[in-house]
Design a protein around this motif. Structure first.
Motif, mmCIF file in Angstrom:
data_model
loop_
_atom_site.group_PDB
_atom_site.id
_atom_site.type_symbol
_atom_site.label_atom_id
_atom_site.label_comp_id
_atom_site.label_asym_id
_atom_site.label_seq_id
_atom_site.Cartn_x
_atom_site.Cartn_y
_atom_site.Cartn_z
ATOM 1 N N LEU A 51 19.664 78.105 49.857
ATOM 2 C CA LEU A 51 19.883 77.452 48.564
ATOM 3 C C LEU A 51 18.740 76.492 48.251
ATOM 4 O O LEU A 51 18.586 76.019 47.141
ATOM 5 C CB LEU A 51 21.207 76.679 48.581
ATOM 6 N N SER A 72 21.565 85.379 49.152
ATOM 7 C CA SER A 72 22.677 86.323 49.166
ATOM 8 C C SER A 72 22.512 87.402 50.229
ATOM 9 O O SER A 72 23.467 88.093 50.576
ATOM 10 C CB SER A 72 22.807 86.972 47.787
ATOM 11 N N PHE A 80 31.397 74.474 51.036
ATOM 12 C CA PHE A 80 30.732 73.352 50.396
ATOM 13 C C PHE A 80 31.453 72.030 50.651
ATOM 14 O O PHE A 80 32.643 72.007 50.959
ATOM 15 C CB PHE A 80 30.633 73.592 48.888
ATOM 16 N N ALA A 84 34.041 73.633 46.358
ATOM 17 C CA ALA A 84 33.523 74.467 45.275
ATOM 18 C C ALA A 84 34.325 75.750 45.113
ATOM 19 O O ALA A 84 33.775 76.827 44.919
ATOM 20 C CB ALA A 84 32.041 74.786 45.508
ATOM 21 N N PHE A 86 36.417 78.479 43.154
ATOM 22 C CA PHE A 86 36.309 78.899 41.759
ATOM 23 C C PHE A 86 37.594 78.490 41.057
ATOM 24 O O PHE A 86 38.644 79.084 41.271
ATOM 25 C CB PHE A 86 36.100 80.404 41.667
ATOM 26 N N ARG A 87 37.503 77.482 40.205
ATOM 27 C CA ARG A 87 38.754 76.880 39.733
ATOM 28 C C ARG A 87 39.447 77.717 38.678
ATOM 29 O O ARG A 87 40.586 77.480 38.369
ATOM 30 C CB ARG A 87 38.503 75.457 39.251
ATOM 31 N N TYR A 88 38.727 78.696 38.118
ATOM 32 C CA TYR A 88 39.395 79.555 37.143
ATOM 33 C C TYR A 88 39.831 80.878 37.765
ATOM 34 O O TYR A 88 40.086 81.846 37.073
ATOM 35 C CB TYR A 88 38.515 79.779 35.921
ATOM 36 N N PHE A 97 36.294 87.386 46.138
ATOM 37 C CA PHE A 97 35.053 87.366 45.356
ATOM 38 C C PHE A 97 33.854 87.990 46.069
ATOM 39 O O PHE A 97 33.181 88.865 45.539
ATOM 40 C CB PHE A 97 34.722 85.928 44.942
ATOM 41 N N VAL A 101 32.080 91.420 44.528
ATOM 42 C CA VAL A 101 30.719 91.472 43.977
ATOM 43 C C VAL A 101 29.861 92.459 44.758
ATOM 44 O O VAL A 101 28.871 92.959 44.245
ATOM 45 C CB VAL A 101 29.992 90.102 43.952
ATOM 46 N N ALA B 169 31.049 70.025 35.580
ATOM 47 C CA ALA B 169 31.510 71.092 36.483
ATOM 48 C C ALA B 169 30.622 71.202 37.724
ATOM 49 O O ALA B 169 31.084 71.591 38.779
ATOM 50 C CB ALA B 169 31.541 72.417 35.739
ATOM 51 N N ASP B 172 27.948 73.794 42.176
ATOM 52 C CA ASP B 172 28.363 74.277 43.493
ATOM 53 C C ASP B 172 29.057 75.635 43.426
ATOM 54 O O ASP B 172 28.820 76.501 44.265
ATOM 55 C CB ASP B 172 29.304 73.271 44.164
ATOM 56 N N GLU B 173 29.916 75.804 42.427
ATOM 57 C CA GLU B 173 30.630 77.081 42.331
ATOM 58 C C GLU B 173 29.649 78.220 42.105
ATOM 59 O O GLU B 173 29.791 79.310 42.667
ATOM 60 C CB GLU B 173 31.646 77.051 41.185
ATOM 61 N N ASP B 175 26.480 78.208 43.003
ATOM 62 C CA ASP B 175 25.768 78.392 44.278
ATOM 63 C C ASP B 175 26.622 79.227 45.229
ATOM 64 O O ASP B 175 26.117 80.139 45.889
ATOM 65 C CB ASP B 175 25.481 77.036 44.931
ATOM 66 N N ALA B 176 27.890 78.895 45.283
ATOM 67 C CA ALA B 176 28.789 79.619 46.188
ATOM 68 C C ALA B 176 28.811 81.099 45.824
ATOM 69 O O ALA B 176 28.726 81.970 46.686
ATOM 70 C CB ALA B 176 30.191 79.025 46.116
ATOM 71 N N ALA B 177 28.895 81.376 44.531
ATOM 72 C CA ALA B 177 28.951 82.761 44.083
ATOM 73 C C ALA B 177 27.638 83.482 44.376
ATOM 74 O O ALA B 177 27.632 84.622 44.846
ATOM 75 C CB ALA B 177 29.251 82.816 42.592
ATOM 76 N N ALA B 178 26.516 82.783 44.137
ATOM 77 C CA ALA B 178 25.208 83.389 44.379
ATOM 78 C C ALA B 178 25.060 83.722 45.866
ATOM 79 O O ALA B 178 24.553 84.776 46.228
ATOM 80 C CB ALA B 178 24.095 82.440 43.945
ATOM 81 N N LEU B 179 25.543 82.816 46.685
ATOM 82 C CA LEU B 179 25.449 82.998 48.135
ATOM 83 C C LEU B 179 26.214 84.238 48.579
ATOM 84 O O LEU B 179 25.863 84.881 49.556
ATOM 85 C CB LEU B 179 26.038 81.762 48.803
ATOM 86 N N MET B 180 27.272 84.558 47.842
ATOM 87 C CA MET B 180 28.066 85.725 48.220
ATOM 88 C C MET B 180 27.526 86.991 47.573
ATOM 89 O O MET B 180 28.156 88.047 47.630
ATOM 90 C CB MET B 180 29.520 85.504 47.847
ATOM 91 N N GLY B 181 26.385 86.857 46.919
ATOM 92 C CA GLY B 181 25.726 88.044 46.413
ATOM 93 C C GLY B 181 25.977 88.356 44.948
ATOM 94 O O GLY B 181 25.654 89.444 44.488
ATOM 95 N N ALA B 182 26.572 87.430 44.207
ATOM 96 C CA ALA B 182 26.818 87.687 42.794
ATOM 97 C C ALA B 182 25.511 87.572 42.021
ATOM 98 O O ALA B 182 24.694 86.694 42.287
ATOM 99 C CB ALA B 182 27.828 86.690 42.248
ATOM 100 N N THR B 186 27.090 88.237 36.563
ATOM 101 C CA THR B 186 28.429 88.050 37.133
ATOM 102 C C THR B 186 28.762 86.562 37.222
ATOM 103 O O THR B 186 29.873 86.147 36.905
ATOM 104 C CB THR B 186 28.501 88.644 38.552
ATOM 105 N N ARG B 190 31.920 85.198 35.270
ATOM 106 C CA ARG B 190 33.130 84.827 36.001
ATOM 107 C C ARG B 190 33.237 83.336 36.297
ATOM 108 O O ARG B 190 34.318 82.840 36.594
ATOM 109 C CB ARG B 190 33.208 85.629 37.313
ATOM 110 N N ILE B 191 32.133 82.612 36.252
ATOM 111 C CA ILE B 191 32.203 81.200 36.635
ATOM 112 C C ILE B 191 31.737 80.252 35.534
ATOM 113 O O ILE B 191 32.482 79.411 35.068
ATOM 114 C CB ILE B 191 31.415 80.963 37.932
ATOM 115 N N HIS B 195 34.094 77.935 32.503
ATOM 116 C CA HIS B 195 33.948 76.478 32.446
ATOM 117 C C HIS B 195 33.693 75.998 31.032
ATOM 118 O O HIS B 195 34.231 75.004 30.587
ATOM 119 C CB HIS B 195 32.747 76.027 33.290
#
Ligand SMILES: Nc1ncnc2c1ncn2[C@@H]1O[C@H](COP(=O)(O)OP(=O)(O)OP(=O)(O)O)[C@@H](O)[C@H]1O
Ligand SMILES: [Mg+2]
Lengths: 369, 285
Positions: A51, A72, A80, A84, A86-88, A97, A101, B169, B172-173, B175-182, B186, B190-191, B195
């Motif tokens: 990151l 990734s 985190f 962090a 995903f609140r939605y 997730f 993906v 917001a 971090d969310e 970053d978390a998604a990117a880390l998982m390959g999104a 996407t 989705r994020i 928001h």
């Protein structure tokens, strides 16, 4: 070595957040990055995850240099600092997730998510949204989400910080067991040494962007290698004028670190200490704090303030009372080096430490009146 | 709790505020409706269906729709850029985006004339494009100018609403998604979008309201009644022609805008509630 950090440097503008960072973590090991706030722990973690880019140096995961591999693709799970989540998305979608993906087949996703829900004891909560969960549940969702894609390395940034004290204690043990059960190499960040000592197999102590010491908790505790570590670990009391204490010469050291367990304070009629009473020194109790399982005594010894713990099983003491004080040992500090110094009087009389051990651990010793 | 919560003070404050809002805001709008129906309903219908009014309505709607689309797309980009990236001149860009708030719309209109008018520095460019494609696009004193002016004036509305929400917001969310390959798309779908959803809609409503009513900037760029006039310009023209009939007609046309306003007000109210709720939910985490 599963993870290796070699000569890593990182600056934000002119601020050096990481300086020549070197350490490694073995496969299956649970390591703690321990250091004060702002010491660069999160920065190190984010560089491992990809990151954040390291300015120079090599990051090796499983023998492969990953500096240029995007986050990734590094196969890393990240929890985190504030989860962090995903609140939605529901708990289920959060955990799924990382799999969706990657276009994993629906069946596989479902199985894996349910497996993790079971593992993290979150079954029945999969339709909830993050704001409908307790702190501990959120932490477990974050953990499950990070584990879902089966990463090779799990990074956790202050996983317990957002929890209250009681939940935190429970979850520490839970996380430790869980990580060992899953067998995943993990690094977690904390600035709480109790947490690091209790949870981690090994500890990496950071300060001002540098790694001060790496090793087992026991070793870091007993043999601090730098002045910083000796002052950061345990419950250190800093004493400038330690030459005033019986058995010590200040020489050209700057100061000393004296932990409570290095200090013995006993009443002059205590028979167990009669052999070494001549080496002791008078100290007056300035303050007594009840710490739950023991008393904390603050004593003035020849103008020097030292702290010791006193078992509740021993005879009561009061403020103003004169005690006999012996300092078994201390860490003498010069610049950023530290050295263990034994009480020279005791050493002369008892070079093997045989008698000391007797005072400390005989039936009556440390815990007697 | 600085103010003494005395009953009489509260009563006084409520009365003053209500009277003020009623006299200054509500009453004038009611007067518009009343005046518009002074000569009967038939007259009203006739007044709002003249050729010039229909044309003005069309221009207004066209300008508004294009403006909202352009400014929404731009607003989303700008908000993400300003909250998720760090680069040189970021502060400057932020300030530039807010220019329409501090520049009088008339000046904005004049600026477009200076730019695209016959002597303007961008005129040769427009000519070149027209030649190349065989078009005959005019900007100044034509509908494109009206659209441009409206876009300019309502430029910051969307990003203004979205930026604070994205800042709150945090990333971090993402970053978390990117880390998982999104991928980027996407992550946005989705994020980031969930928001900003309510704030974005709210910004769009504000943008619409402002675009419908814009007068100054458009006035500088639009001179042909029945072709490039928008509703506010048409109302102005009717009112200025001075006969009793045309003044009533002006009110009749105004009532269309009042109607839009009321609808937008209701939507706005609902959205404000939703986005507030969404933000509170975020804070609770
Ligand atoms: N993106 C950034 N830009 C500028 N400075 C940064 C950035 N990220 C971190 N820093 C600085 O780098 C230093 C180390 O930050 P880091 O977040 O790694 O500390 P930390 O050890 O995780 O602290 P904490 O325990 O408070 O979380 C801090 O002084 C911080 O202000
Ligand atoms: Mg941190």
């Amino acid at each position: 070595m599963y993870l290796e950090m070699r000569n890593i440097n990182k600056s934000f503008g002119s601020f050096r957040a990481s300086e020549d960072v070197n350490f490694s973590v073995e496969k299956g090991e649970l390591a703690a990055l321990l250091g004060p706030s702002g010491s660069g722990k999160t920065t190190i973690l984010r560089m491992i995850a990809g990151l954040e880019r390291a300015d120079s140096g090599d990051i090796l995961i499983d023998g492969k240099r990953v500096n240029d591999i995007p986050a990734s693709m590094r196969g890393i799970g990240f929890v985190f600092q504030n989860y962090a989540l995903f609140r939605y998305m529901t708990v289920y979608d959060n955990i799924a997730f990382g799999l969706t993906v990657k276009k994993a087949p629906a069946d596989a996703v479902k199985n894996r998510v349910h497996e993790l829900l079971r593992l993290t004891e979150l079954e029945g909560l999969e339709k909830r949204f993050p704001n409908e969960l307790s702190g501990g549940q959120r932490q477990r969702v974050a953990f499950a989400r990070a584990l879902a894609p089966e990463p090779g390395l799990l990074l956790l940034d202050e996983p317990f910080a957002a929890l209250d004290a009681k939940v935190r204690k429970d979850l520490r043990q839970w996380l430790r067991d869980m990580i060992h059960r899953v067998g995943i190499t993990s690094i977690f960040v904390t600035h709480d040494q109790d947490e690091a000592v209790e949870v981690a197999d090994s500890i990496i102590v950071t300060n001002k962007g540098r790694v001060e010491q790496v090793g087992r908790a026991y070793k870091i505790y007993k043999e601090p290698e730098t002045a910083f570590v000796s002052q950061f670990i345990g419950e250190p009391v800093i004493v400038e004028d330690f030459g005033k204490l019986n058995g010590y010469e200040k020489g050209d050291f700057d100061r000393a670190i004296i932990r409570p367990e290095f200090v013995e304070a006993f009443k002059s009629d205590n028979a167990h200490f009669k052999d070494i009473i001549t080496y002791s020194q008078k100290g007056v109790i300035k303050d007594i704090v009840f710490k739950g399982s023991a008393l904390e005594l603050r004593l003035n010894v020849n103008g020097v303030e030292v702290v010791t713990h006193r078992s509740l099983e021993r005879r009561p003491v009061e403020v103003g009372e004169e005690m006999n004080v012996i300092i078994y040992r201390l860490f003498a500090v010069k610049d950023n080096t530290t050295e263990l110094m034994q009480n020279s009087y005791l050493l002369k009389d008892d070079p093997t430490g045989e008698k000391l051990e007797k005072y400390l651990y005989s039936d009556g010793g440390y815990f007697a009146g | 709790m600085g103010y003494k919560k005395k009953k009489s003070t509260r009563f006084l404050m409520i009365t003053v505020s209500t009277l003020f809002v009623g006299l200054m805001l509500f009453l004038p709008l009611v007067m518009v409706i009343i005046n518009s129906l002074k000569k009967g309903f038939e007259f009203y219908l006739q007044a709002v269906s003249t050729k010039t009014v229909i044309s003005a309505l069309k221009v207004t709607l066209l300008a508004t729709v294009i403006t909202v689309i352009v400014n929404t797309v731009f607003g989303i980009f700008a908000s993400i850029l300003l909250t998720r990236f760090s680069f040189k001149g970021k502060q400057l860009l932020q300030t530039l985006i807010d220019i329409p708030f501090s520049v009088s719309p008339v000046i904005a209109g004049l600026a477009f004339i200076m730019m695209f008018g016959r002597m303007g520095w961008a005129a040769p460019f427009v000519d070149a494009v027209n030649n190349a494609f065989g078009w005959d696009i005019k900007i100044v004193f034509a509908v494109p100018g009206v659209v441009l002016a409206t876009i300019f004036v309502t430029f910051p509305f969307v990003s203004r609403e979205v930026i604070p929400v994205l800042n709150a917001a945090g990333s971090d969310e993402e970053d978390a998604a990117a880390l998982m390959g999104a991928g980027m798309f996407t992550i946005f779908r989705r994020i980031t979008f969930p928001h900003m959803k309510w704030a974005l809609l709210y910004g769009m409503v504000l943008c619409t309201a402002r675009a419908l009513g814009e007068f100054g900037a458009v006035n500088a760029l639009s001179k042909t009644r029945g072709e490039t006039f928008t509703l506010p310009l048409e109302i102005d023209a009717l009112y200025l022609s001075g006969s009793a009939d045309s003044i009533t007609a002006a009110f009749a046309v105004s009532s269309i805008l009042v109607l839009f306003t009321v609808v937008l007000l209701v939507i706005r109210c609902v959205l404000e509630n939703r986005s507030k709720k969404a933000q509170e939910e975020q804070k609770r985490r």
